[in-house]
Each structure stands twice: as structure tokens, then as C-alpha cells.
Motif scaffolding. Structure first.
Motif, PDB file in Angstrom:
ATOM      1  N   UNK A  83       0.691  -1.160   0.030  1.00 30.93           N
ATOM      2  CA  UNK A  83      -0.068   0.034  -0.087  1.00 30.93           C
ATOM      3  C   UNK A  83       0.732   1.264   0.039  1.00 30.93           C
ATOM      4  N   UNK A  84       0.173   2.365   0.132  1.00 33.11           N
ATOM      5  CA  UNK A  84       0.896   3.608  -0.022  1.00 33.11           C
ATOM      6  C   UNK A  84       1.918   4.058   1.125  1.00 33.11           C
ATOM      7  N   UNK A  85       1.581   3.547   2.262  1.00 33.83           N
ATOM      8  CA  UNK A  85       2.267   3.476   3.557  1.00 33.83           C
ATOM      9  C   UNK A  85       3.445   2.616   3.477  1.00 33.83           C
ATOM     10  N   UNK A  86       3.326   1.298   3.327  1.00 33.95           N
ATOM     11  CA  UNK A  86       4.566   0.575   3.072  1.00 33.95           C
ATOM     12  C   UNK A  86       5.371   0.901   1.890  1.00 33.95           C
ATOM     13  N   UNK A  87       4.895   1.410   0.925  1.00 35.19           N
ATOM     14  CA  UNK A  87       5.631   1.976  -0.139  1.00 35.19           C
ATOM     15  C   UNK A  87       6.603   3.219   0.129  1.00 35.19           C
ATOM     16  N   UNK A  88       6.089   3.985   0.918  1.00 39.66           N
ATOM     17  CA  UNK A  88       7.077   5.174   1.492  1.00 39.66           C
ATOM     18  C   UNK A  88       8.167   4.589   2.531  1.00 39.66           C
ATOM     19  N   UNK A  89       7.933   3.348   3.160  1.00 39.34           N
ATOM     20  CA  UNK A  89       8.943   2.885   4.049  1.00 39.34           C
ATOM     21  C   UNK A  89       9.996   2.238   3.449  1.00 39.34           C
ATOM     22  N   UNK A  90       9.362   1.591   2.143  1.00 36.68           N
ATOM     23  CA  UNK A  90      10.542   1.099   1.482  1.00 36.68           C
ATOM     24  C   UNK A  90      11.482   1.862   0.824  1.00 36.68           C
ATOM     25  N   UNK A  91      10.788   3.052   0.042  1.00 38.85           N
ATOM     26  CA  UNK A  91      11.740   4.247  -0.540  1.00 38.85           C
ATOM     27  C   UNK A  91      12.428   4.839   0.251  1.00 38.85           C
ATOM     28  N   UNK A  92      12.288   4.620   1.590  1.00 36.47           N
ATOM     29  CA  UNK A  92      13.275   5.450   2.615  1.00 36.47           C
ATOM     30  C   UNK A  92      14.397   4.358   2.871  1.00 36.47           C
TER      31      UNK A  92
END
Length: 263
Positions: A153-162
Motif C-alpha cells: 500500500x501507500x504507507x508501506x511503499x514510503x517505508x520501502x523508498x526510505x
């Protein structure tokens, strides 16, 4: 029908997570089950004239229920007479996209909870923040399958990108140029709003999920003369079955703390 199917297919990620598509005329479908033990998976030496070891394939105990998704488009005579057909094509295409999103939600639910045959996905809970080491441990649990797809989802995507491993210059250049993020693990990363928050689903798309469709997208229309309205009913019947339980797993992300993934 053509425009609705176009919206159903445009931007859809169902082909990227389904191993096969089965067309079935009915509402209740029974998939096959093949759950060999570790010993049955081995191809042993067979002496001349000896019996060849068997792996049994049978039907699932419980049925897979197909669901109908649909929407009614109602337009006045004036709207049809004085507006261009392109505007209605956009609306029909959007309805097709919404139907595809609902089917995707059904697929995610089956991957996570199973299809009613006591086959929910194994859940790995993360006690601390998401790290690259935790992803490696999650990836390692898929043997003998290969984790080649990640649903986020969007929240997990941001954590991966960081994560610093995802900030490799070549990875960033490909992401900025094409919008496709190649993960260091080699898995295809798919982001969708249908995913629940704090959840990552890893799967081997070649063995995890079967999509069952009850025919093509159906579009029927009629006229209400007393109100000068034209109506179009758009429906699609689809369901999902899990093929091999071990080919999909769920990673739960918990806020706070530190630590590695726990089984």
C-alpha cells in the motif's frame, strides 16, 4: 462492452499476481488441491520395472464462490443527444476500472485469508521498523518458491523508498524515468490502494493464485420512455482460488521498537 473491458484492463495489476485464469459458467467453482509432502516432492531413483512414486491431485473440499460486481449507468435523452460520445466512453472506462479494483480487493483477501479451504497465508510479524535485513528474512521463507512479486500500500511503499538499499542511483534513475521500482531482491513491486495499511504481501505469481471468471463483461441496456432515460447495466463475475499455500506470505509492519522479523 469494449470500453468497459478497456477500463478493466488499463492499469490493472491482476495479471501480475495471478498464475492462471479459468473461465467458468456458474457461480460455484471447485479448484484442485495438490499438497505433496517434502518426501513426495523429491524425484527419486526408480528401478527398472518398479512402481513410479505418485503425487495426488484432487479437488478442494470447499467451493470457491464467485462474486458479481456491477454498476448501472443512467443517462437522460438530453445528455445523450447534446453531449459527445467520448464523454460517455470515459465514464464507462472508469466503471471498468472500479470493477477491476473491486476484483483486486477480492484477490488480496483470498491471498491473505484463504479461499475457505483452510489455507490462509503464513503471517510474519515485524516487531520493529522495516529494514532490509527483515526483507531478506521474509524473502528467505519462500523456499522452494521464489518471491517475485510484492504487493504494498501507500504507507508501506514510503517505508520501502526510505531504505538506503532502495536509494541506489540506478534504482532511482529507473524509478524517475519509468515509474517502475526495481527492488534489490528482484521482486516486482506493485502499489495499490486496495492493500490494508501496514501490510506487505509477497508471492510467487506463478503458483499462488487462480482467477475464475464467469464469462465476459456483460453490458445490457434499456429505455424508460416515461422518464426519457436510458440505462446501461455493467456487470462482471469473478472469484479467486489459492493454488499453493506456501507461494504467498504476509508481512505485518508494526510501529515502534526495533528488532528482526519473527515467524
Amino acid at each position: 462492452s469494449r470500453v468497459v473491458r478497456q477500463g478493466l484492463e488499463e492499469g490493472g495489476i491482476l495479471p501480475d499476481i495471478t498464475a492462471t485464469v479459468t473461465k467458468f459458467d456458474g457461480m460455484d467453482y471447485r479448484s484442485i488441491a495438490s499438497v505433496p509432502t517434502e518426501e513426495e516432492k523429491k524425484l527419486l531413483f526408480v528401478e527398472e520395472g518398479a512402481a513410479i512414486p505418485e503425487t495426488s491431485v484432487r479437488t478442494q473440499e470447499n467451493l470457491v464462490k464467485l462474486r458479481k460486481r456491477g454498476r448501472m449507468l443512467v443517462a437522460s435523452y438530453e445528455a445523450i443527444r447534446f453531449q459527445r460520445l467520448d464523454l460517455f466512453s470515459v465514464t464507462l472506462r472508469q466503471i471498468g476500472a472500479y470493477i477491476g479494483k473491486m476484483h483486486l480487493q477480492d484477490a488480496i483477501q483470498v491471498l491473505t485469508e484463504g479461499d475457505g479451504n483452510d489455507n490462509p497465508a503464513e503471517t510474519v510479524s515485524l516487531s520493529g521498523e522495516l529494514t532490509y535485513d527483515a526483507l531478506l528474512e521474509f524473502w528467505n521463507k519462500f523456499d522452494p518458491y521464489t518471491m517475485n512479486t510484492l504487493l504494498v500500500g501507500g504507507d508501506a511503499m514510503l517505508k520501502l523508498l526510505r531504505l538506503k538499499e532502495f536509494q541506489n542511483p540506478l534504482t532511482g534513475l529507473n524509478f524517475q524515468g519509468t515509474g517502475t521500482l526495481a527492488t534489490p531482491l528482484g521482486a516486482k513491486l506493485l502499489r495499490t490502494g486496495a492493500m490494508p495499511a501496514g501490510t506487505i504481501i509477497g508471492l510467487d505469481k506463478n503458483y499462488a493464485l487462480e482467477q475464475v471468471v464467469g464469462g465476459e463483461v456483460t453490458v445490457e441496456y434499456d429505455k424508460l420512455i416515461d422518464r426519457q432515460l436510458e440505462r446501461a447495466a455493467i456487470t462482471s463475475i469473478s472469484g479467486f482460488a489459492k493454488l499453493f499455500t506456501g507461494a504467498s506470505k504476509v508481512l505485518r509492519l508494526n510501529a515502534g521498537g526495533s528488532g528482526a522479523a519473527q515467524g
